[in-house]
Write a protein that holds these residues in place. Structure first.
Motif, PDB file in Angstrom:
ATOM      1  N   GLY A 183       5.804 -10.971 -10.727  1.00 21.04           N
ATOM      2  CA  GLY A 183       5.087  -9.978 -11.302  1.00 21.04           C
ATOM      3  C   GLY A 183       4.254  -9.449 -10.273  1.00 21.04           C
ATOM      4  O   GLY A 183       3.780  -9.994  -9.520  1.00 21.04           O
ATOM      5  N   VAL A 184       3.924  -8.235 -10.439  1.00 24.11           N
ATOM      6  CA  VAL A 184       2.813  -7.256  -9.463  1.00 24.11           C
ATOM      7  C   VAL A 184       1.959  -6.704 -10.526  1.00 24.11           C
ATOM      8  O   VAL A 184       2.575  -5.669 -11.263  1.00 24.11           O
ATOM      9  N   VAL A 185       0.779  -7.028 -10.417  1.00 25.46           N
ATOM     10  CA  VAL A 185      -0.353  -6.078 -11.137  1.00 25.46           C
ATOM     11  C   VAL A 185      -1.249  -5.617 -10.250  1.00 25.46           C
ATOM     12  O   VAL A 185      -1.805  -6.071  -9.290  1.00 25.46           O
ATOM     13  N   ALA A 186      -1.342  -4.254 -10.218  1.00 25.39           N
ATOM     14  CA  ALA A 186      -2.054  -3.206  -9.424  1.00 25.39           C
ATOM     15  C   ALA A 186      -2.161  -1.996 -10.075  1.00 25.39           C
ATOM     16  O   ALA A 186      -1.226  -1.525 -10.823  1.00 25.39           O
ATOM     17  N   PRO A 187      -3.410  -1.354  -9.675  1.00 23.74           N
ATOM     18  CA  PRO A 187      -3.680   0.069 -10.214  1.00 23.74           C
ATOM     19  C   PRO A 187      -3.003   1.123  -9.728  1.00 23.74           C
ATOM     20  O   PRO A 187      -2.592   1.121  -8.352  1.00 23.74           O
ATOM     21  N   GLY A 188      -2.384   2.006 -10.636  1.00 25.95           N
ATOM     22  CA  GLY A 188      -1.813   3.238 -10.030  1.00 25.95           C
ATOM     23  C   GLY A 188      -0.572   2.882  -9.114  1.00 25.95           C
ATOM     24  O   GLY A 188       0.424   2.186  -9.322  1.00 25.95           O
ATOM     25  N   ALA A 189      -0.634   3.869  -8.129  1.00 30.36           N
ATOM     26  CA  ALA A 189       0.410   3.942  -6.996  1.00 30.36           C
ATOM     27  C   ALA A 189       0.658   2.375  -6.418  1.00 30.36           C
ATOM     28  O   ALA A 189       1.570   2.114  -5.645  1.00 30.36           O
ATOM     29  N   LEU A 208       7.900  -5.600  -1.343  1.00 33.27           N
ATOM     30  CA  LEU A 208       8.537  -7.118  -1.781  1.00 33.27           C
ATOM     31  C   LEU A 208       9.993  -6.934  -1.982  1.00 33.27           C
ATOM     32  O   LEU A 208      10.635  -7.799  -1.461  1.00 33.27           O
ATOM     33  N   LYS A 209      10.547  -5.863  -2.360  1.00 33.71           N
ATOM     34  CA  LYS A 209      11.968  -5.752  -2.634  1.00 33.71           C
ATOM     35  C   LYS A 209      12.632  -5.566  -1.168  1.00 33.71           C
ATOM     36  O   LYS A 209      13.880  -5.918  -1.192  1.00 33.71           O
ATOM     37  N   ARG A 210      12.043  -5.239  -0.068  1.00 27.80           N
ATOM     38  CA  ARG A 210      12.639  -4.841   0.738  1.00 27.80           C
ATOM     39  C   ARG A 210      12.520  -6.280   1.970  1.00 27.80           C
ATOM     40  O   ARG A 210      12.925  -6.057   3.156  1.00 27.80           O
ATOM     41  N   LEU A 211      11.844  -7.105   1.314  1.00 26.29           N
ATOM     42  CA  LEU A 211      11.719  -8.402   2.259  1.00 26.29           C
ATOM     43  C   LEU A 211      13.007  -8.858   2.625  1.00 26.29           C
ATOM     44  O   LEU A 211      14.010  -9.158   1.823  1.00 26.29           O
ATOM     45  N   PRO A 212      13.309  -9.429   3.967  1.00 25.45           N
ATOM     46  CA  PRO A 212      14.660 -10.137   4.352  1.00 25.45           C
ATOM     47  C   PRO A 212      15.063 -11.026   3.561  1.00 25.45           C
ATOM     48  O   PRO A 212      14.277 -12.065   3.130  1.00 25.45           O
ATOM     49  N   GLY A 213      16.304 -11.075   2.975  1.00 27.64           N
ATOM     50  CA  GLY A 213      16.821 -12.122   2.390  1.00 27.64           C
ATOM     51  C   GLY A 213      16.546 -12.182   0.801  1.00 27.64           C
ATOM     52  O   GLY A 213      17.053 -12.931  -0.028  1.00 27.64           O
ATOM     53  N   THR A 214      15.924 -11.001   0.399  1.00 28.48           N
ATOM     54  CA  THR A 214      15.179 -10.776  -1.056  1.00 28.48           C
ATOM     55  C   THR A 214      15.021 -12.176  -1.575  1.00 28.48           C
ATOM     56  O   THR A 214      15.472 -12.518  -2.602  1.00 28.48           O
ATOM     57  N   GLU A 247       3.705   0.156  -7.458  1.00 26.57           N
ATOM     58  CA  GLU A 247       5.005   0.576  -7.035  1.00 26.57           C
ATOM     59  C   GLU A 247       5.024   0.247  -5.677  1.00 26.57           C
ATOM     60  O   GLU A 247       6.104  -0.064  -5.053  1.00 26.57           O
ATOM     61  N   GLN A 248       4.019   0.641  -4.497  1.00 25.59           N
ATOM     62  CA  GLN A 248       4.098   0.527  -3.288  1.00 25.59           C
ATOM     63  C   GLN A 248       4.199  -1.000  -3.065  1.00 25.59           C
ATOM     64  O   GLN A 248       5.164  -1.403  -2.083  1.00 25.59           O
TER      65      GLN A 248
END
Length: 354
Positions: A57-63, A72-78, A66-67
């Motif tokens: 999970g990721v908790v962060a305000p606003g944009a 995190l989705k683009r990390l090598p090897g997922t 999603e950033q």
């Protein structure tokens, strides 16, 4: 008086044929195959652990949320399967319900973020998340503070007690069923004797389940959680494995013991999520683990001990299915032989009795 002609001495090849029968040869070859499969399975599953698609999970305000998820989705090897959450409370709740394995709380106003982990679900996985997140934050010029929201017990040093407990229950199940086969024939002679075997397994399961729960709980203090709940789980695991082993013996004869070892020990133990939690296993072992008794049992034991019995329905249904199917096959095999064979009858090298 005529002298009886002496039999010619046996050649070495004749001695070998007498000493190692074709049936014994097949059994030995089967043992060698199991030995090699054991090595391949354990080494293949555990030799190179790395996280893969860990629910995160990721908790962060606003944009910023999603950033961070995109990064995190683009990390090598997922290694991570990230998703945005509304707040810290939601992250803690999903960790407690075993929906995610960790969460990152991003503080855009500062340089220190917070990582939530649950070592009760497996210390190897929580340590991997800590190492991965620390490195990522360092590359961004930030630091991370770790909070263990579901910590493993202090007496459960490596978080392996649930796994060892389940292994003990599984061993009791297939050894008890194997003892019945070795001592009195793998295939039951009739329905009554099949019922006696299953009743014996049920008694062993009740005693073994209670013994295991008491040893890891009140005696050693190695695992928290309800003794009654662990007792019931242990009885179900032991009976499920025992009934499945009896069923395999009914289908394959004495070879069924080897098939049980293949399923429970060779395939079941390395995929159980004990030494390595499921997100750190290779795809094959990660896929089969939840469907086998050791994997279902290990997940359920951790849920009882550390997660207030959350997310326990599916593994309990898996164990119940093994128990029910094993019972049904054993009874069906017994019903096929309503008349007990003559005293001393031998079939395929087995005594046809209880």
């Amino acid at each position: 008086m005529a002298r009886t002609a002496e039999a010619p001495p046996k050649s070495f090849l004749d001695e070998v044929r007498d000493a190692v029968t074709p049936r014994a040869t097949l059994l030995v070859l089967g043992v060698v195959a199991l030995q090699l499969l054991f090595i391949a399975s354990y080494v293949g599953a555990l030799h190179h652990p790395k996280p893969k698609d860990v629910a995160f999970g990721v908790v962060a305000p606003g944009a910023a949320a999603e950033q961070t998820v995109t990064r995190l989705k683009r990390l090598p090897g997922t290694p991570l399967d990230p998703r945005t959450l509304t707040d810290e409370a939601a992250a803690r709740e999903q960790i407690a319900h075993r929906d995610i394995d960790g969460a990152l709380l991003v503080d855009p106003g500062g340089t220190t973020d917070t990582l939530l982990v649950a070592s009760g679900g497996g210390k190897t996985l929580s340590n991997a998340l800590i190492a991965l997140t620390t490195e990522l934050e360092k590359n961004q010029g930030r630091t991370v503070r770790t909070v263990d929201v579901v910590p493993a017990d202090a007496q459960d040093a490596n978080g392996l007690t649930p796994f060892y407990l389940v292994v003990g229950w599984c061993v009791g199940g297939y050894l008890c069923a194997s003892a019945l086969a070795i001592s009195t024939g793998a295939r039951p002679a009739n329905t009554r004797r099949a019922v006696i075997r299953l009743a014996s397994m049920a008694l062993v399961s009740i005693v073994g389940g209670l013994g295991g729960a008491v040893i890891v709980g009140p005696v050693l203090g190695a695992l928290p959680g309800s003794v009654a709940a662990l007792w019931g789980l242990g009885a179900l695991i032991t009976f499920a494995v025992g009934a499945a082993t009896l069923a395999l013996q009914c289908v394959f004869g004495i070879v069924g013991i080897g098939v049980a070892v293949l399923l429970v020990v060779i395939l079941g133990n390395p995929s159980a999520g004990g030494a390595l939690p499921p997100p750190m296993l290779p795809p094959f072992w990660k896929a089969i683990g939840p469907a086998l008794p050791p994997g279902a049992g290990t997940w359920a034991t951790r849920s009882i001990a550390y997660f207030e019995s959350n997310a326990i329905t599916t593994p309990m249904l898996v164990l119940a299915a093994w128990a029910a199917l094993g019972t049904a096959i054993t009874l069906a095999a017994g019903s096929r032989n309503r008349q007990a064979p003559p005293q001393g009858f031998q079939g395929r090298g087995e005594r046809r009795s209880l």
